[in-house]
Design an enzyme around this catalytic site. Structure first.
Site, PDB file in Angstrom:
ATOM      1  N   ARG A 167      91.597  62.656  44.071  1.00 56.57           N
ATOM      2  CA  ARG A 167      91.579  61.425  43.190  1.00 56.57           C
ATOM      3  C   ARG A 167      90.079  61.265  44.395  1.00 56.57           C
ATOM      4  O   ARG A 167      89.080  61.065  43.907  1.00 56.57           O
ATOM      5  CB  ARG A 167      92.293  59.997  45.086  1.00 56.57           C
ATOM      6  CG  ARG A 167      91.818  59.399  44.953  1.00 56.57           C
ATOM      7  CD  ARG A 167      92.279  57.930  45.697  1.00 56.57           C
ATOM      8  NE  ARG A 167      91.506  56.880  45.858  1.00 56.57           N
ATOM      9  CZ  ARG A 167      92.358  55.827  45.224  1.00 56.57           C
ATOM     10  NH1 ARG A 167      92.143  55.715  44.335  1.00 56.57           N
ATOM     11  NH2 ARG A 167      91.150  54.707  45.708  1.00 56.57           N
TER      12      ARG A 167
ATOM     13  N   LYS B 260      96.436  48.654  46.190  1.00 57.92           N
ATOM     14  CA  LYS B 260      96.326  47.891  47.384  1.00 57.92           C
ATOM     15  C   LYS B 260      95.999  46.138  46.875  1.00 57.92           C
ATOM     16  O   LYS B 260      95.933  46.004  46.155  1.00 57.92           O
ATOM     17  CB  LYS B 260      95.606  48.187  47.872  1.00 57.92           C
ATOM     18  CG  LYS B 260      95.607  49.408  48.498  1.00 57.92           C
ATOM     19  CD  LYS B 260      94.839  50.476  49.915  1.00 57.92           C
ATOM     20  CE  LYS B 260      95.067  51.634  50.274  1.00 57.92           C
ATOM     21  NZ  LYS B 260      93.666  52.017  51.658  1.00 57.92           N
TER      22      LYS B 260
ATOM     23  N   TYR C 240      81.519  44.185  40.866  1.00 56.42           N
ATOM     24  CA  TYR C 240      81.916  45.146  40.316  1.00 56.42           C
ATOM     25  C   TYR C 240      82.860  44.551  38.822  1.00 56.42           C
ATOM     26  O   TYR C 240      82.539  44.663  37.815  1.00 56.42           O
ATOM     27  CB  TYR C 240      82.859  45.791  40.237  1.00 56.42           C
ATOM     28  CG  TYR C 240      82.746  47.197  41.219  1.00 56.42           C
ATOM     29  CD1 TYR C 240      80.943  47.966  41.677  1.00 56.42           C
ATOM     30  CD2 TYR C 240      83.358  47.493  42.254  1.00 56.42           C
ATOM     31  CE1 TYR C 240      80.205  48.588  42.598  1.00 56.42           C
ATOM     32  CE2 TYR C 240      82.626  47.861  43.656  1.00 56.42           C
ATOM     33  CZ  TYR C 240      81.312  48.452  43.872  1.00 56.42           C
ATOM     34  OH  TYR C 240      81.068  49.368  44.836  1.00 56.42           O
TER      35      TYR C 240
ATOM     36  N   HIS D  96      95.428  63.295  48.057  1.00 60.78           N
ATOM     37  CA  HIS D  96      93.689  62.618  48.421  1.00 60.78           C
ATOM     38  C   HIS D  96      92.805  63.793  47.368  1.00 60.78           C
ATOM     39  O   HIS D  96      91.901  62.972  47.509  1.00 60.78           O
ATOM     40  CB  HIS D  96      94.006  62.490  50.010  1.00 60.78           C
ATOM     41  CG  HIS D  96      93.734  60.981  49.768  1.00 60.78           C
ATOM     42  ND1 HIS D  96      95.471  60.476  50.337  1.00 60.78           N
ATOM     43  CD2 HIS D  96      94.101  59.400  50.282  1.00 60.78           C
ATOM     44  CE1 HIS D  96      95.587  59.286  50.570  1.00 60.78           C
ATOM     45  NE2 HIS D  96      94.656  58.973  50.632  1.00 60.78           N
TER      46      HIS D  96
ATOM     47  N   ARG E 135      96.185  57.047  43.455  1.00 61.57           N
ATOM     48  CA  ARG E 135      96.212  56.614  44.942  1.00 61.57           C
ATOM     49  C   ARG E 135      97.896  56.775  44.334  1.00 61.57           C
ATOM     50  O   ARG E 135      98.496  56.994  43.599  1.00 61.57           O
ATOM     51  CB  ARG E 135      96.841  55.748  45.586  1.00 61.57           C
ATOM     52  CG  ARG E 135      95.429  54.905  45.735  1.00 61.57           C
ATOM     53  CD  ARG E 135      95.099  53.427  46.359  1.00 61.57           C
ATOM     54  NE  ARG E 135      93.348  52.950  47.043  1.00 61.57           N
ATOM     55  CZ  ARG E 135      93.424  51.756  46.153  1.00 61.57           C
ATOM     56  NH1 ARG E 135      94.212  51.300  44.740  1.00 61.57           N
ATOM     57  NH2 ARG E 135      92.250  51.847  47.132  1.00 61.57           N
TER      58      ARG E 135
ATOM     59  N   HIS F 259      88.755  50.073  44.262  1.00 55.36           N
ATOM     60  CA  HIS F 259      88.194  49.957  46.239  1.00 55.36           C
ATOM     61  C   HIS F 259      88.688  48.215  46.567  1.00 55.36           C
ATOM     62  O   HIS F 259      88.860  47.536  46.040  1.00 55.36           O
ATOM     63  CB  HIS F 259      86.974  49.734  46.121  1.00 55.36           C
ATOM     64  CG  HIS F 259      85.831  50.271  47.221  1.00 55.36           C
ATOM     65  ND1 HIS F 259      86.540  49.505  48.234  1.00 55.36           N
ATOM     66  CD2 HIS F 259      85.595  51.534  47.796  1.00 55.36           C
ATOM     67  CE1 HIS F 259      85.240  49.697  49.653  1.00 55.36           C
ATOM     68  NE2 HIS F 259      85.481  51.165  49.091  1.00 55.36           N
TER      69      HIS F 259
END
Length: 315
Positions: free
Chosen positions: A260, A188, A292, A257, A164, A283
């Site tokens: 990405r 994030k 995951y 983006h 990102r 994610h």
């Protein structure tokens, strides 16, 4: 209905009359009790004032006396205007927040928006660049000055590791392990993850590190710096990527983006391993990423090395 739209959280909450000005009193609560930002308060105000104006224009009830059918009629009207499902979900969230406050204040017994869902918007697939075209552009790019060398390293790293924009800007010199070809980033929710750095990206970063001291302040820890010598700003990165695309006659708007999404698309096309790709992307949805957690980094690195167009070594 409130008339002061410029700043929704002016004045103490006690001066707001929750009967004559329920929206103003609610916004004062959000500002002074919950400490929400002016930007968020303005978003709440826009949503609620818009609904209140529609109710007045259509001889509807006060905003504090809504029923479910009225809320559905309003959403249907907004939907016919072409308003996206995402926006309607936000407007519903604003109304639900208002009614949660009204319930706590004893002004109502029921929220009319609890069981209502906004219409779904069609999902738009993210734009990507063809792998061969992107690799060809990167291979034929000529870095002729310090900024272009830096830009080349940033672009390679974006595409190499699916970063990102905020993640790339935050990278410090010590975050990359050149021996292992790994990078630690904070994504994030302040979640840290490790991602592989491909051969081409490592080479571009080494080229940048050889000249970085010509721009960077002596005490600056950031990997990528601006011409002023300090950590590069996200807006500068976006502008430089667009400039790089124009210099290479790429014929497309290059932005973080896009790189990405191209990273994710190309890896998925080559590997078919959706779980590994989403793990590498970091994610944000916990309910998705939890499945995951049993994948170890070696597995992710193996998928990356075998699948990424610029990580594979030439034979």
């Amino acid at each position: 209905m409130p008339t002061q739209a410029a700043h929704p959280n002016t004045g103490p909450a006690s001066v707001r009359d929750p009967v004559r000005d329920p929206i103003g009193a609610f916004l004062s609560h959000l500002a002074h009790v919950r400490g929400l930002s002016p930007h968020t308060l303005l978003a709440y105000r826009r949503d609620l004032v818009r609904l209140s104006a529609w109710l007045q224009a259509n001889d509807g009830p006060e905003i504090t006396r809504l029923d479910e059918s009225t809320v559905r009629r309003y959403l249907a009207w907004r939907h016919r205007q072409g308003i996206s499902g995402k926006t309607l979900r936000r407007e519903l969230a604003s109304l639900r927040s208002l009614y949660r406050w009204l319930l706590r204040e004893g002004r109502t017994d029921l929220s009319p928006a609890v069981g209502i869902r906004a219409p779904k918007s069609p999902r738009r697939l993210p734009a990507t660049l063809d792998a061969d075209r992107l690799c060809s552009l990167l291979d034929h790019a000529e870095a002729t000055d310090l900024l272009m060398i830096r830009d080349q390293a940033m672009i390679e790293l974006f595409y190499s590791s699916g970063l990102r924009l905020a993640e790339l800007v935050a990278i410090d010199l010590g975050d990359i392990d050149p021996r292992e070809g790994e990078l630690e980033v904070i994504g994030k929710g302040a979640k840290t993850r490790r991602v592989p750095v491909g051969t081409k990206a490592r080479e571009a970063i080494q080229d940048w590190l050889r000249v970085r001291a010509n721009l960077a302040d002596a005490a600056e820890p950031a990997l990528f710096v601006s011409r002023r010598g300090t950590r590069i700003h996200p807006r500068t990165v976006e502008a430089r990527l667009a400039h790089w695309a124009r210099e290479q006659a790429a014929g497309t708007h290059l932005h973080p983006h896009l790189l990405r999404h191209s990273f994710a698309s190309h890896l998925l096309e080559s590997s078919g391993d959706l779980r590994a790709v989403q793990e590498l992307l970091g994610h944000a949805d916990l309910s998705t990423t939890q499945i995951y957690t049993h994948l170890d980094f070696q597995h992710l690195a193996q998928v990356y090395d075998q699948a990424h167009p610029r990580a594979r070594k030439k034979t």
